[in-house]
Write an enzyme that holds these catalytic residues in place. Structure first.
Site, PDB file in Angstrom:
ATOM      1  N   ARG A 119      16.273 -31.063  -0.771  1.00 44.35           N
ATOM      2  CA  ARG A 119      16.473 -31.366  -2.207  1.00 44.35           C
ATOM      3  C   ARG A 119      15.289 -32.111  -2.825  1.00 44.35           C
ATOM      4  NH1 ARG A 119      21.902 -32.238  -0.500  1.00 44.35           N
ATOM      5  NH2 ARG A 119      23.036 -30.321  -0.974  1.00 44.35           N
ATOM      6  N   LYS A 141       5.372 -27.432 -13.179  1.00 42.66           N
ATOM      7  CA  LYS A 141       5.999 -26.124 -12.952  1.00 42.66           C
ATOM      8  C   LYS A 141       5.705 -25.677 -11.526  1.00 42.66           C
ATOM      9  CE  LYS A 141       6.207 -24.036 -17.543  1.00 42.66           C
ATOM     10  NZ  LYS A 141       5.705 -22.956 -18.419  1.00 42.66           N
ATOM     11  N   GLU A 183      -7.910 -20.396 -19.141  1.00 39.55           N
ATOM     12  CA  GLU A 183      -6.870 -21.379 -19.498  1.00 39.55           C
ATOM     13  C   GLU A 183      -7.461 -22.506 -20.361  1.00 39.55           C
ATOM     14  OE1 GLU A 183      -3.757 -20.947 -19.180  1.00 39.55           O
ATOM     15  OE2 GLU A 183      -3.389 -19.637 -17.459  1.00 39.55           O
ATOM     16  N   LYS A 221      -3.221 -30.543 -22.455  1.00 42.52           N
ATOM     17  CA  LYS A 221      -2.010 -30.088 -21.753  1.00 42.52           C
ATOM     18  C   LYS A 221      -1.029 -31.249 -21.546  1.00 42.52           C
ATOM     19  CE  LYS A 221       0.155 -27.418 -18.293  1.00 42.52           C
ATOM     20  NZ  LYS A 221       0.148 -26.381 -17.309  1.00 42.52           N
ATOM     21  N   GLU A 231       9.944 -27.243 -21.749  1.00 36.76           N
ATOM     22  CA  GLU A 231       9.619 -26.057 -22.540  1.00 36.76           C
ATOM     23  C   GLU A 231      10.755 -25.595 -23.455  1.00 36.76           C
ATOM     24  OE1 GLU A 231       7.005 -23.150 -20.492  1.00 36.76           O
ATOM     25  OE2 GLU A 231       8.221 -21.636 -21.476  1.00 36.76           O
ATOM     26  N   ARG A 235       6.054 -26.886 -25.728  1.00 38.60           N
ATOM     27  CA  ARG A 235       5.351 -26.400 -24.518  1.00 38.60           C
ATOM     28  C   ARG A 235       5.176 -24.883 -24.527  1.00 38.60           C
ATOM     29  NH1 ARG A 235       5.879 -28.511 -18.255  1.00 38.60           N
ATOM     30  NH2 ARG A 235       4.267 -27.132 -17.463  1.00 38.60           N
ATOM     31  N   ASN A 239       2.149 -20.835 -23.558  1.00 35.81           N
ATOM     32  CA  ASN A 239       2.351 -19.445 -23.116  1.00 35.81           C
ATOM     33  C   ASN A 239       1.526 -18.461 -23.928  1.00 35.81           C
ATOM     34  OD1 ASN A 239       4.203 -20.231 -21.173  1.00 35.81           O
ATOM     35  ND2 ASN A 239       5.884 -20.236 -22.641  1.00 35.81           N
ATOM     36  N   HIS A 242       0.145 -15.208 -22.498  1.00 34.11           N
ATOM     37  CA  HIS A 242       0.784 -14.989 -21.199  1.00 34.11           C
ATOM     38  C   HIS A 242       1.858 -13.905 -21.221  1.00 34.11           C
ATOM     39  CE1 HIS A 242      -1.484 -18.472 -20.067  1.00 34.11           C
ATOM     40  NE2 HIS A 242      -0.983 -18.490 -18.851  1.00 34.11           N
ATOM     41  N   HIS A 246       0.753 -11.814 -18.324  1.00 33.69           N
ATOM     42  CA  HIS A 246       1.536 -11.692 -17.082  1.00 33.69           C
ATOM     43  C   HIS A 246       1.875 -10.234 -16.806  1.00 33.69           C
ATOM     44  CE1 HIS A 246       3.173 -16.094 -16.705  1.00 33.69           C
ATOM     45  NE2 HIS A 246       1.987 -15.941 -16.165  1.00 33.69           N
ATOM     46  N   HIS A 261      -5.724 -14.100 -12.305  1.00 32.43           N
ATOM     47  CA  HIS A 261      -4.808 -14.564 -13.358  1.00 32.43           C
ATOM     48  C   HIS A 261      -5.538 -14.792 -14.687  1.00 32.43           C
ATOM     49  CE1 HIS A 261      -1.434 -16.551 -15.262  1.00 32.43           C
ATOM     50  NE2 HIS A 261      -2.192 -17.617 -15.502  1.00 32.43           N
TER      51      HIS A 261
END
Ligand code: GLY
Length: 357
Positions: A119, A141, A183, A221, A231, A235, A239, A242, A246, A261
């Protein structure tokens, strides 16, 4: 040294982000490694090849090192399971620490494994690519790919520290370094026109210039993540590029020329900026500036037209969609973006056509 601080829910103290040349050498004084019962070091093949001796010298050669195969296709449940198995077989307890040293893949997956094992155990991010230093390692993330969908499984979980040592960049191929600029361009584009114009004027290449650019980008950031860690709204700005990016990255993944990427994100930013122009908001002149900057870095701006249908289909499966509606991030100006925008299919189609070759 004065770190940049990232505040994150559940963390009693802000996460320190140390940026600089050879800052990794100070890890023993930056984090109390002796407080942990066991430490696992995770690296990818490239880091193992170039930096094993240095890592052993700095952290000690008695720590177990787990080497992860490079490549996006290994960002998988099978690899995560391997990490969990090692932790379990070596009887790591709740006072254990994982140190992720590598690019976005190692940082994302190592963080996911740490955030779920028992956990949640502590972890440190030591991003070694410009891309991971600028983005993946910052913001809590974690995740991996499943069923051809990028980062579709993951958690939010912040590390105890982020150590962005720019001396690691010396072993990066130019293509990898350039991928990281994508980025940083994104951060400039969504929040700081001055940084954008600075990059257009002169691309940082010396370690000192890169440290400065990385610090500016990290501040952008951290400011966004602080306001909206999970998000819900702001936030989502991060994206930008993206949704298409993606999709492009995943459809090209198994081709003979998979994209990095940042390369896919560069193409995605062009498509989404074009959609913003076509909707009558983002000025054409500024769009040209974006194209000029991306080309100046040497990033791609097009993708083979045979992928169009697959890209359009992937976009419909994006994890940011709600009730199968794509939520776009939309440029109004450099430094000014809107989130959760609905775009007509005709504009999306034209934006996609623009990046086809
Ligand atoms: N990479 C986007 C984010 O951290 O939110």
């Amino acid at each position: 040294m004065n770190p940049i601080k990232l505040s994150f829910p559940g963390k009693k103290v802000d996460v320190p982000i140390y940026i600089g040349e050879n800052v990794f050498d100070k890890i023993q004084s930056l984090v109390h490694l002796k407080d942990y019962s066991s430490i696992l070091i995770m690296v990818d093949e490239n880091v193992a090849h170039h930096w094993s001796d240095r890592i052993n010298k700095i952290i000690g050669d008695d720590m177990p090192i787990l080497i992860i195969a490079s490549g996006e296709k290994n960002k998988s449940l099978a690899t995560v399971e391997k990490i969990w198995m090692v932790l379990s077989q070596k009887q790591f307890d709740r006072k254990s620490l994982i140190i992720n040293i590598g690019g976005g893949m190692v940082c994302d997956m190592g963080a996911f494994a740490a955030s779920t094992y028992m956990r949640g155990v502590d972890f440190i991010q030591v991003p070694t690519t410009l891309l991971a230093q600028a983005d993946a390692a910052i913001g809590g993330k974690t995740g991996f790919n499943l069923n051809g969908l990028k980062n579709i499984i993951g958690t939010f979980s912040a590390p105890v520290a982020i150590i962005s040592d720019t001396s690691f960049l010396s072993s990066l191929p130019t293509r990898e370094l350039n991928s990281g600029f994508a980025e940083i361009i994104k951060h400039a584009l969504i929040a700081n026109e001055e940084l954008f114009n600075g990059l257009l004027k002169k691309l940082p290449r010396s370690p000192k210039e890169i440290d400065k650019m990385l610090s500016l980008s990290t501040h952008i950031k951290c400011g966004i993540v602080k306001n909206d860690p999970y998000e819900k709204k702001e936030r989502k700005k991060l994206n930008f590029g993206h949704t298409v990016g993606h999709a492009v990255e995943m459809v090209c993944q198994n081709s003979i020329t998979p994209l990095l990427h940042g390369e896919a994100i560069a193409i995605g930013m062009i498509a989404e900026a074009k959609m913003s122009v076509l909707s009558g908001h983002f000025p054409k002149k500024k769009f040209k500036k974006l194209e000029a900057l991306i080309s100046k870095v040497g990033l791609p701006v097009t993708v083979n037209s045979k992928y169009k249908k697959a890209i359009a289909e992937k976009i419909l499966l994006d994890k940011k969609n709600v009730k199968q509606q794509v939520k776009w991030v939309f440029l109004e100006d450099i430094g000014n973006v809107k989130v959760d925008v609905h775009l007509p299919a005709s504009i999306v189609d034209k934006g996609l056509n623009y990046i086809l070759k």
